[in-house]
Design an enzyme around this catalytic site. Structure first.
Site, mmCIF file in Angstrom:
data_model
loop_
_atom_site.group_PDB
_atom_site.id
_atom_site.type_symbol
_atom_site.label_atom_id
_atom_site.label_comp_id
_atom_site.label_asym_id
_atom_site.label_seq_id
_atom_site.Cartn_x
_atom_site.Cartn_y
_atom_site.Cartn_z
ATOM 1 N N CYS B 86 0.845 -1.198 0.000
ATOM 2 C CA CYS B 86 0.000 0.000 0.000
ATOM 3 C C CYS B 86 0.886 1.256 0.000
ATOM 4 C CB CYS B 86 -0.960 -0.040 1.179
ATOM 5 S SG CYS B 86 -2.368 1.065 0.983
ATOM 6 N N HIS B 203 -3.559 -5.640 0.996
ATOM 7 C CA HIS B 203 -2.907 -5.883 2.290
ATOM 8 C C HIS B 203 -2.949 -7.359 2.670
ATOM 9 C CE1 HIS B 203 -2.515 -1.686 3.848
ATOM 10 N NE2 HIS B 203 -3.548 -1.445 3.065
ATOM 11 N N GLU B 205 -1.356 -8.801 4.952
ATOM 12 C CA GLU B 205 -1.252 -8.967 6.410
ATOM 13 C C GLU B 205 -2.623 -8.909 7.073
ATOM 14 O OE1 GLU B 205 -0.650 -6.198 4.839
ATOM 15 O OE2 GLU B 205 -1.112 -4.426 6.057
#
Lengths: 747, 230
Positions: B86, B203, B205
């Site tokens: 990002c 993302h 994660e």
């Protein structure tokens, strides 16, 4: 009207009743100030009193009734009014700090900055407690969605909340959006935040210990937001645009740095007290902290980092420039706070010192420019307290005359279903929430399995917090007492359906002008209803805020809107319950009793255009029973989904449960009720659950000895939605219409 | 194998990445402060999401000149692994470590949503263990994620197998219909020419912890961990 006194820096500057009136003070208040000081105040001092005694800071017209609300339970660590936000023990050595606040007036004038600074303000209230925010919600109300003005306000507010909250980096996990003509001029923007702190590591908004240094940390001070608190304490009119200098400008980047620095300062162990500068800026933080710690302060205004030159004392004192903190450290810890602020590239200036006695002395270049006693400025000290007159408005008894028999039942209920599913108050709020980062923090458990309330993990524990904001203001308008009780009950119901245990509330009380007896009657009724419901549900009030004057001079008050922000706790994550049907073949049940009731429903109000009717049917005992039953069903793993019946009635509940996994339903209505009331009525205390085939026996057995009516409605199907054998629609089409209804209007 | 997550002022996904790597992947990870010149011996540097320096001027424009970035550039130039997610992706393009640029989303709005991406190759470290025919559900949250590059660059990316991910349907179709932000060729992530620097807008994660109900991101971290450890 905005007063420019730029050239008048003279301490001796003369004030009169007329000056006081222009600053929003009453004649009797001016007299009282003279009595307190033993002399006539100068302009700077009068300005200080005017903001501290504004409704926004002093609660002078509401505190009498607020004090009747329940505020204690074994879990409450900081009661209402004690600190910047409520503090609730969630067990295992952790506490949750949470609060809701309005930013209505600024948002009406400058929606983007108004909403953004609302988000900033509420988060500062949380992290000044030492808590790291983990979840944000918001509750928004606007006028007619088809008007250009509403669309401009909506776009600005949503972008303001998004830009600020996203950059700040705390997820926005839920909220409300409601449209009604009554909010055409005065939208409501209420922001909620919740944070987590270890018990014993919290900070307090206090100041004591003569000689201790006082610091200002964060952004430089400018002329923005001067008299913001006073601005929030008068009616919104078309002329309010002239108050634009009263609106502040936010910078989420500074807020993020301030968050990290504040938490480090609090954890340093050398902190005496900390308070954010929101309404009334340096004035409010110095006086409230000093009053709480029963000390005084000498403040050197020329030391305050300034954004622009030539600011006079009252401007520095009243500036509502954002992202600032007032911090009192232990003497000798000056270098500690400086090092932390250096690390985060923040301004950090010592602007004063704690003194004995309770006097606040403000100096500019060595010259005393104002001297006031701290305690006389604040709520609970010398701030005035008023009992306001109230009177039942004529519409109240008029509403009670409503009779369902006078409303003809439509033949085409499919058309009603489509109308409601695409109505802006009911349709998906995707257009809004896609603009909010709801997943940063990797703790949001209600993204991939949606629930009636947001569920956010408390990392480092097995617990989660379960949070929601709720208020159907149409119900509150119809019957303030019953309507507000419903708002509390619905919030609790949502938390229970998501698998949580309701523990406490915060409230944001948005009303009209308190000097209008009919408006004050709505306020009193709402407080009574809230008290009753909070006592019944065991959820004390930890604080919040009051926003009066949500009233346009030409169009009357907004609906009374006591927004309820509720905190729930989920002890174990496997207790989490979704609202989504899981599998075709599961049985669908409704818990709670149906009623032949369409009062105040979206169906009656918007489809039939009947604007006046009582609040929907509500009985607290049934509510408690149905919530207790669902808690037990979830704990015993007997249900697959739980979703409460709310706006749009049973039909919308079924649709909302069916859409996430693109399943359908096949249900039968009950011939004992009008079909439109059964499907679209909004009588309270009903919850729709689904049950796997192998568990139906155990499910029914579990409910047999309970004081809860339940009825099997039908089954979950693969794609299609049938009611009484009639195909209403395929789920993919219905979902598309529901998902895109707002976009169709706004894009 | 030691991971380092750089913390810029305004980073807000740094802790999420640390959690994904330490709790999710059981790997050693440290935070690296932007004012420092010390990479603390990390083998794999991660630049997290957020709004570094408040996105002042332009996303990533100021972060690229921060002290730590001088070391990150050197690390990359000497073949070390670097990945930006990002805002981290935006910083890497600003720093010239990755080709192209990230422009404002085509709808001019911030978009947070679960989207599907499919790997465009398995010849890159983060996609090594991924299935070319599978769509992975990975959240996006950005206002400036529209991948842009000139025609020559796009051709080089394609010819040299540097396109890492493309936005797709849940059935891995890379039609324009599933292009969430208007990126050229649906590009969601790329690598540099030497294939040691990676950037992606989604993302991963946020899709590691089973309690959040989506673990599609694990395969990306597993690819990284397995190869580097092998």
């Amino acid at each position: 009207m905005f007063i420019h006194y730029k050239s008048q820096t003279n301490v001796e500057q003369h004030t009169t009743v007329e000056t006081a009136r222009k600053l929003g003070l009453l004649e009797e208040e001016f007299e009282r100030i003279k009595q307190i000081l033993g002399r006539t105040p100068n302009f700077t001092e009068l300005s200080i009193f005017s903001v501290m005694w504004s409704e926004h800071c002093s609660y002078k017209n509401s505190i009498v009734w607020l004090k009747t609300l329940p505020k204690s339970s074994p879990r409450i660590l900081a009661e209402a009014g004690e600190e910047n936000a409520g503090l609730v023990d969630i067990g295992d050595g952790y506490a949750c700090s949470f609060k809701i606040e309005s930013h209505n007036h600024p948002s009406a004038i400058e929606p983007y900055q108004g909403a953004a600074t609302g988000v900033g303000g509420i988060n500062r209230d949380i992290f000044t407690m030492g808590a790291r925010p983990i979840a944000q919600l918001n509750s928004l109300r606007f006028g007619n969605i088809h008007s250009e003005k509403t669309q401009r306000l909506l776009r600005g507010v949503v972008k303001g909340i998004g830009d600020y909250g996203n950059a700040f980096g705390i997820p926005t996990v839920g909220g409300e959006l409601f449209f009604d003509e009554c909010y055409n001029i005065n939208p409501l923007v209420n922001a909620f935040s919740a944070g987590i702190v270890k018990v014993g590591q919290t900070a307090s908004a206090t100041s004591y210990g003569a000689g201790n240094p006082v610091f200002i940390v964060g952004s430089a001070t400018g002329k923005d937001g001067i008299h913001g608190a006073a601005f929030a304490s008068k009616d919104i009119t078309e002329d309010s645009v002239n108050d634009l200098p009263s609106v502040q400008v936010g910078d989420p980047f500074q807020e993020k740095l301030l968050l990290e620095a504040s938490l480090e300062i609090i954890q340093s162990g050398d902190l005496i007290g900390i308070q954010d500068m929101g309404a009334a800026g340096i004035t409010c933080s110095t006086s409230e902290m000093s009053a709480k710690g029963e000390h005084g302060m000498d403040i050197w205004l020329d030391k305050v980092p300034m954004r622009q030159a030539n600011m006079v004392p009252f401007e520095i004192l009243l500036s509502e420039s954002q992202e600032r903190m007032l911090i009192v450290m232990k003497k000798g810890a000056e270098q500690t706070i400086k090092d932390i602020c250096d690390k985060w590239d923040l301004y950090c200036e010592q602007i004063g010192v704690v003194t004995e006695g309770g006097q606040l002395r403000y100096y500019q270049n060595g010259e005393l420019v104002a001297e006031v006693p701290a305690n006389d400025l604040v709520l609970g000290g010398g701030a005035p307290v008023y009992h306001r007159e109230y009177r039942e408005p004529a519409y109240f008894s008029e509403a009670k005359k409503f009779n369902i028999d006078e409303v003809e039942e439509p033949e085409d209920l499919q058309a009603v279903a489509e109308f409601l599913a695409t109505h802006p108050n009911i349709a998906s709020k995707r257009w809004v929430y896609r603009q909010y980062d709801s997943m940063v923090g990797t703790a949001t458990m209600s993204t991939n399995a949606p629930a009636d309330a947001a569920v956010v993990k408390v990392k480092g524990t097995d617990k989660s917090i379960v949070v929601t904001v709720d208020c159907n203001s149409r119900y509150v308008h119809a019957d303030p007492e019953q309507g507000c009780a419903i708002a509390v009950a619905e919030a609790a119901r949502n938390i229970v359906c998501a698998g949580g245990e309701p523990v406490a509330i915060t409230n944001c009380l948005n009303f009209g002008n308190p000097y209008v007896p009919e408006v004050y009657w709505q306020f009193v009724g709402a407080i009574k209803g809230m008290k009753k419901a909070c006592e019944a549900l065991g959820t004390p009030v930890t604080g919040g805020n009051v926003s009066f004057y949500n009233q346009s001079s030409d169009e009357g008050p907004v609906f009374p809107t006591p927004t309820i922000g509720m905190l729930g706790i989920m002890e174990k994550k496997d207790n989490k319950m979704t609202l989504a049907f899981q599998q075709a073949g599961d049985a669908i049940y409704m818990l709670g009793e149906a009623q032949n009731d369409i009062a105040s429903s979206e169906y009656l109000y918007s489809y039939h255009n009947v604007k006046l009717s009582p609040a929907p049917y509500f009985n607290m005992e049934s509510e408690l029973n149905v919530q207790a039953a669902v808690k037990e069903l979830i704990a015993d793993k007997l249900i697959q989904s739980a979703h409460d019946v709310a706006d749009g009635g049973l039909y919308i509940t079924l649709l909302e449960s069916a859409m996430p996994n693109e399943l359908g339903f096949d249900v039968e209505t009950d011939k004992n009720y009008r079909k439109d009331a059964y499907l679209f009525g909004e009588s309270q205390s009903r919850i729709v659950v689904s049950v796997a085939p192998g568990k139906q026996e155990a499910f029914e057995k579990a409910l047999q000895n309970k004081q809860v009516t339940f009825k099997k409605l039908g089954v979950v199907t693969r794609h299609d939605c049938h009611i009484d054998g009639v195909l209403f629609h395929g789920i993919s089409v219905a979902k598309k219409h529901y998902d895109t209804a707002l976009e169709q209007i706004l894009e | 194998m030691k991971f380092g997550v750089v913390v810029f002022p305004g980073s807000n996904c740094d802790q999420d990445l640390v959690d994904a790597i330490s709790i999710g992947m059981q790997q050693e990870v440290v935070k690296l402060w932007h004012k420092s010149h010390d990479l603390q011996g990390c083998d794999f540097i991660l630049l997290p999401g957020g709004f570094s320096y408040g996105d002042y001027l332009r996303s990533g424009a100021i972060a690229r000149i921060s002290p730590i970035m001088q070391e990150v550039v050197q690390h990359a130039n000497s073949g070390g692994y670097v990945m930006g997610i990002c805002n981290g992706f935006q910083i890497l393009t600003e720093a010239g470590l990755l080709p192209g640029a990230l422009l404002r989303n085509v709808n001019q709005k911030f978009i947070c949503d679960n989207v599907y991406i499919k790997p465009a190759t398995t010849n890159l470290l983060p996609t090594r263990l991924l299935d070319l025919n599978k769509a992975y559900k990975i959240p996006v949250a950005h206002g400036e994620g529209r991948y842009h590059a000139d025609t020559d660059t796009l051709k080089r990316l394609h010819d040299n197998d540097q396109i890492m991910f493309k936005y797709s349907s849940n059935a891995a179709e890379t039609h324009e219909l599933y292009n969430v932000n208007g990126s050229l060729l649906n590009i969601a992530g790329v690598s540099n020419e030497k294939k040691n620097v990676f950037g992606m807008m989604p993302h991963p994660e946020r899709a590691v912890d089973p309690e959040l109900g989506n673990t599609d991101g694990r395969a990306i971290f597993e690819s990284i961990v397995e190869l580097v450890n092998a």
